[in-house]
Motif scaffolding. Structure first.
Motif, PDB file in Angstrom:
ATOM      1  N   TYR A   1      23.003  60.507  42.337  1.00 32.26           N
ATOM      2  CA  TYR A   1      23.926  61.133  43.292  1.00 32.26           C
ATOM      3  C   TYR A   1      23.780  60.609  44.717  1.00 32.26           C
ATOM      4  O   TYR A   1      24.634  60.898  45.569  1.00 32.26           O
ATOM      5  N   GLY A   2      22.719  59.894  45.015  1.00 37.40           N
ATOM      6  CA  GLY A   2      22.477  59.466  46.389  1.00 37.40           C
ATOM      7  C   GLY A   2      21.565  60.437  47.111  1.00 37.40           C
ATOM      8  O   GLY A   2      21.366  61.586  46.683  1.00 37.40           O
TER       9      GLY A   2
ATOM     10  N   ASP B   1      30.005  65.296  37.482  1.00 42.43           N
ATOM     11  CA  ASP B   1      30.168  66.396  36.545  1.00 42.43           C
ATOM     12  C   ASP B   1      29.378  67.600  37.029  1.00 42.43           C
ATOM     13  O   ASP B   1      28.162  67.514  37.249  1.00 42.43           O
ATOM     14  N   TRP B   2      30.053  68.742  37.173  1.00 42.01           N
ATOM     15  CA  TRP B   2      29.373  69.912  37.715  1.00 42.01           C
ATOM     16  C   TRP B   2      28.299  70.440  36.761  1.00 42.01           C
ATOM     17  O   TRP B   2      27.332  71.077  37.200  1.00 42.01           O
ATOM     18  N   HIS B   3      28.448  70.153  35.462  1.00 43.15           N
ATOM     19  CA  HIS B   3      27.402  70.564  34.534  1.00 43.15           C
ATOM     20  C   HIS B   3      26.080  69.858  34.861  1.00 43.15           C
ATOM     21  O   HIS B   3      25.006  70.478  34.859  1.00 43.15           O
ATOM     22  N   GLY B   4      26.161  68.562  35.125  1.00 44.74           N
ATOM     23  CA  GLY B   4      24.965  67.817  35.478  1.00 44.74           C
ATOM     24  C   GLY B   4      24.362  68.286  36.788  1.00 44.74           C
ATOM     25  O   GLY B   4      23.134  68.370  36.931  1.00 44.74           O
ATOM     26  N   ILE B   5      25.240  68.599  37.765  1.00 47.88           N
ATOM     27  CA  ILE B   5      24.751  69.072  39.068  1.00 47.88           C
ATOM     28  C   ILE B   5      24.065  70.431  38.906  1.00 47.88           C
ATOM     29  O   ILE B   5      22.989  70.671  39.468  1.00 47.88           O
ATOM     30  N   ALA B   6      24.706  71.326  38.154  1.00 44.11           N
ATOM     31  CA  ALA B   6      24.100  72.644  37.926  1.00 44.11           C
ATOM     32  C   ALA B   6      22.757  72.511  37.195  1.00 44.11           C
ATOM     33  O   ALA B   6      21.788  73.204  37.518  1.00 44.11           O
ATOM     34  N   GLY B   7      22.704  71.602  36.232  1.00 45.04           N
ATOM     35  CA  GLY B   7      21.438  71.380  35.533  1.00 45.04           C
ATOM     36  C   GLY B   7      20.363  70.848  36.461  1.00 45.04           C
ATOM     37  O   GLY B   7      19.188  71.226  36.355  1.00 45.04           O
ATOM     38  N   ALA B   8      20.766  69.959  37.399  1.00 47.82           N
ATOM     39  CA  ALA B   8      19.800  69.423  38.357  1.00 47.82           C
ATOM     40  C   ALA B   8      19.268  70.518  39.276  1.00 47.82           C
ATOM     41  O   ALA B   8      18.062  70.585  39.557  1.00 47.82           O
ATOM     42  N   VAL B   9      20.169  71.380  39.746  1.00 51.23           N
ATOM     43  CA  VAL B   9      19.742  72.502  40.605  1.00 51.23           C
ATOM     44  C   VAL B   9      18.761  73.404  39.855  1.00 51.23           C
ATOM     45  O   VAL B   9      17.706  73.797  40.383  1.00 51.23           O
ATOM     46  N   LEU B  10      19.102  73.727  38.619  1.00 56.61           N
ATOM     47  CA  LEU B  10      18.234  74.594  37.824  1.00 56.61           C
ATOM     48  C   LEU B  10      16.879  73.932  37.574  1.00 56.61           C
ATOM     49  O   LEU B  10      15.827  74.583  37.665  1.00 56.61           O
ATOM     50  N   LEU B  11      16.904  72.627  37.280  1.00 56.81           N
ATOM     51  CA  LEU B  11      15.658  71.917  36.986  1.00 56.81           C
ATOM     52  C   LEU B  11      14.742  71.894  38.207  1.00 56.81           C
ATOM     53  O   LEU B  11      13.539  72.183  38.102  1.00 56.81           O
ATOM     54  N   VAL B  12      15.292  71.557  39.373  1.00 57.82           N
ATOM     55  CA  VAL B  12      14.470  71.524  40.592  1.00 57.82           C
ATOM     56  C   VAL B  12      13.927  72.910  40.914  1.00 57.82           C
ATOM     57  O   VAL B  12      12.743  73.082  41.255  1.00 57.82           O
TER      58      VAL B  12
END
Length: 756
Positions: free
Chosen positions: A90-91, A237-248
């Motif tokens: 994502y940068g 993809d917002w699914h990937g972004i949401a997963g990244a937020v949850l993972l962090v």
């Protein structure tokens, strides 16, 4: 003293304590945090300033707002791979926004007070994940140390490593090897090891490279905080972004909470508030993400350094953040002197240290090493998120296996009865094991079946009940004894058993004399012989034919009923004892110390003799046995209380009153009872201290007070009592009323029944 004066003095004492303890500790943590923060920024693919921002925020925000008074927060190596992947996907600016949103999620979770739920994650998975991250970091940065470039994956780094070792021998390699060598040797050097090893290694490596003019790459932080960037919304993809937020959020939160729990074991101050800690970490991530910093989490390396340096309050972690801020503003130019290969070597060392052998030994002892190893391997070979999921799945399977584990033991007793012991949780998973063992019992045999189970589902009941019916139809007999709740009996009656596991129940009426445990004190009392209860008359008839004595029968009953219940904590105390009381009492069989004091194994260091005598120090008739027990208890065991307990109707006191008449023909007993001469003299000179129950029982009470005085003739005992480190207590047990009395200055008073 006025209230204002008292407050002023308290405030002054606090400031002095901060200056004495927390200020020096904050400087130590600062010296550790700066190189670590820079190195983690490098391996994360983030700007160097992002590591310093996270360190500042971890100190100034998470420090005062978190739930642990000694935990130090900042950029964590365990999150480096996640951040690196987010930066590639994502940068950097979008990664900052993901950090900010993860912080908001942590704040919400902290407000919902779910912090302790996060601790339900198996530590084997967390430690395995961190170990895997450490391996990946070490493999990647090792290529930088060797003068090359890290590959795209850990596998590629491992494959390419031989080529790097053979072909690269540049100045970069010398800097890296020097840095790693210093990191390993520095803590073992006396005097100079007060300087943190990471700082010393980077300074020496930088000076060496500068003096010899080595051709190395340099860190670039010349612009200081001018490189700040603001977060930007991630695209994709917002699914990937949401997963990244949850993972962090989850990884940073769990690592912080586990670090808080570990920190509580390092100090004696206030315990951590885990919900507040999660909220504080969330606020720190909101600020760090908003300022362009790395994700923040509790860091065990910095926390350990803080505690070891003397940090006691939040001031140490807060001040460390202030020192990092001042460094970044005024001394950031010094970072340009640090070779990047030295930072890479520091990360190789940190990554290797994340594979903790001590943790592996602890997990091996609990049977969780496979979870650790598989999680670590999956993180290295597949990826961080995938590795964590694999570890969680295996941990769940291991837990399920343990919860459904059942042990079935079948043996033939000497009396041709079969004894079956079923232990564990009896569920459908254990039905094959149960039925296979029960089929080994021949038809028509007599069976004693002990169900030491804490749960039984319907499938297990059907299998067991069906076997029992079939066995009894074939002419056999089955006697079932349940040590926990009556799972089988309730199911057979059609009633509902408890839905939850229940604690084990102690054997019924364990405290009764053996003759009273079954049917009362009658001439035909049932006694167990080799697993079979028979009448006492029948047992007497069998004595000449080799019947098992009562004590051995009792040992059998202990092994069958009580041993499974006490084995866990006896196993923990098997290597050493740590009693708090030395209990000196009479050898009379009616006095049971553990019964009248409600004590268990490991509580009482007990000395029993005829008359509960304590021979006076350097008495003419010495008794080294009692003296040895006193010496050992007060020196080796550091006991805090010595209790002398007498009792009513004491035969020794009756013999003392008889002036030797009752000891005729017993020379050993006569010599021993000379230790009662001082008791008898005291009795003659004393007056009744309460209702006079006769000369014998009054002498029994006087004897307790006299033995306490005898204890004080031992110099060690007298010294410990005078200093307040030892208390002497007198007890008197009235057998007929089953009443314990305690000796006070006014005399003996009954102990009241507690309300607990």
């Amino acid at each position: 003293m006025t209230a204002d004066t008292h407050r002023s003095r308290t405030r002054t004492e606090r400031l002095l304590a901060v200056a004495r303890h927390d200020l020096p500790a904050s400087l130590v943590v600062f010296l550790v945090a700066v190189p670590l923060s820079l190195g983690i920024a490098v391996t994360s693919g983030a700007p160097l300033v992002a590591g310093l921002v996270a360190a500042v925020v971890g100190g100034l925000v998470a420090g005062p707002l978190g739930g642990s008074v000694v935990q130090v927060s900042g950029p964590a190596a365990g999150l480096a791979l996640v951040v690196a992947e987010l930066v590639r996907t994502y940068g950097w600016r979008a990664t900052c926004m993901i950090t900010l949103m993860a912080g908001l999620l942590q704040v919400v979770l902290g407000a919902m007070r779910v912090a302790r739920t996060a601790l339900a994650v198996s530590p084997a998975v967390v430690h395995g994940m961190l170990a895997g991250v450490g391996v990946v970091i070490a493999l990647a940065q090792l290529h930088v140390v060797l003068g090359g470039q890290p590959q795209r994956s850990a596998v590629e780094n491992l494959v390419e490593l031989p080529n790097q070792l053979v072909n690269n021998h540049s100045h970069a390699v010398a800097v890296g090897v020097l840095t790693i060598g210093l990191l390993m040797v520095w803590p073992r050097l006396p005097r100079v090891n007060v300087v943190p090893a990471p700082l010393a290694a980077l300074v020496i490596a930088s000076l060496t490279a500068g003096v010899f003019g080595w051709d190395v790459a340099r860190a670039d932080l010349a612009k200081g905080f001018a490189d700040w960037v603001t977060p930007a919304a991630p695209r994709g993809d917002w699914h990937g972004i949401a997963g990244a937020v949850l993972l962090v959020a989850l990884l940073a939160g769990v690592e912080s909470l586990l670090c808080s729990v570990a920190a509580d074991r390092m100090h004696s101050g206030p315990r951590a508030d885990l919900d507040r800690e999660l909220t504080g970490q969330g606020l720190a991530n909101v600020v760090s993400g908003g300022l362009g910093g790395l994700p923040v989490a509790g860091v065990i390396v910095r926390t350990t350094a803080n505690v070891r340096a003397g940090g006691r309050t939040r001031w140490s972690t807060t001040l460390h953040g202030l020192w990092v801020l001042l460094f970044a503003v005024g001394l950031s130019w010094t970072v340009t002197l640090i070779p990047l290969e030295a930072l890479a070597a520091l990360l190789v060392f940190i990554g290797a240290r994340m594979v903790n052998l001590g943790t592996m030994r602890g997990l091996h002892g609990h049977g969780e090493l496979p979870v650790y190893v598989l999680t670590m391997g999956a993180v290295v070979l597949i990826g961080l998120a995938e590795g964590v999921l694999v570890g969680l799945g295996l941990a769940a399977l291991v837990a399920l296996r343990r919860l459904t584990r059942v042990s079935v033991q079948v043996r033939l007793e000497p009396d041709d009865r079969w004894h079956v012991v079923v232990t564990g949780s009896l569920t459908f998973v254990g039905v094959p094991v149960l039925t296979d063992n029960l089929r080994a019992i021949p038809p028509g045999a007599a069976v004693d079946l002990d169900l030491n189970v804490d749960f039984m589902d319907n499938a297990a009941f059907e299998a067991l009940h069906g076997w029992r019916m079939e066995h009894e139809r074939a002419g056999g007999s089955v006697s079932i004894d349940e040590m926990h709740d009556e799972w089988y009996t309730s199911a057979a009656r059609g009633t509902r058993a408890s839905a939850a596991k229940t604690p084990p129940q102690a054997p019924e009426r364990w405290w009764l004399p053996r003759a009273y445990r079954r049917g009362g004190p009658q001439s035909h009392l049932p006694i167990r012989h080799s697993g079979l209860w028979v009448s006492s008359a029948a047992a007497a008839d069998d004595e000449d034919s080799g019947a098992v004595p009562d004590l051995v029968a009792g040992a059998e009953d202990f092994q069958r009923r009580t041993a499974p219940l006490v084995r866990p904590f006896l196993n923990r105390m098997a290597r050493a004892q740590d009693p708090s009381h030395l209990f000196i009492t009479c050898a009379d069989s009616r006095v049971v110390p553990s019964l009248i004091t409600a004590s268990g194994p490991g509580d009482l260091f007990t000395v029993r003799n005829v008359g509960n005598f304590v021979p006076r120090h350097e008495a003419a008739a010495r008794d080294d046995s009692v003296a040895a027990a006193i010496e050992y208890a007060t020196t080796a065991l550091n006991i805090r209380t010595i209790t002398v307990c007498g009792h009513s109707g004491c035969g020794a006191m009756a013999a003392v009153l008889s002036a030797g008449v009752k000891t005729e023909g017993l020379p050993g007993l006569g010599r021993w009872l000379r230790h009662g001469d001082h008791t008898l003299a005291r009795y003659i000179l004393s007056a009744p201290d309460g209702p006079d129950e006769g000369p014998l029982d009054r002498l029994c009470r006087v004897n307790v007070a006299q033995q306490l005085d005898n204890l004080r003739t031992y110099p060690g005992v007298a010294s410990l009592e005078l200093s307040g480190r030892l208390e002497l207590v007198g007890l008197y047990f009235d057998i007929a009323s089953a009443r314990v009395h305690i000796l006070n200055p006014e005399g003996f008073t009954p102990v009241r029944a507690g309300s607990r």
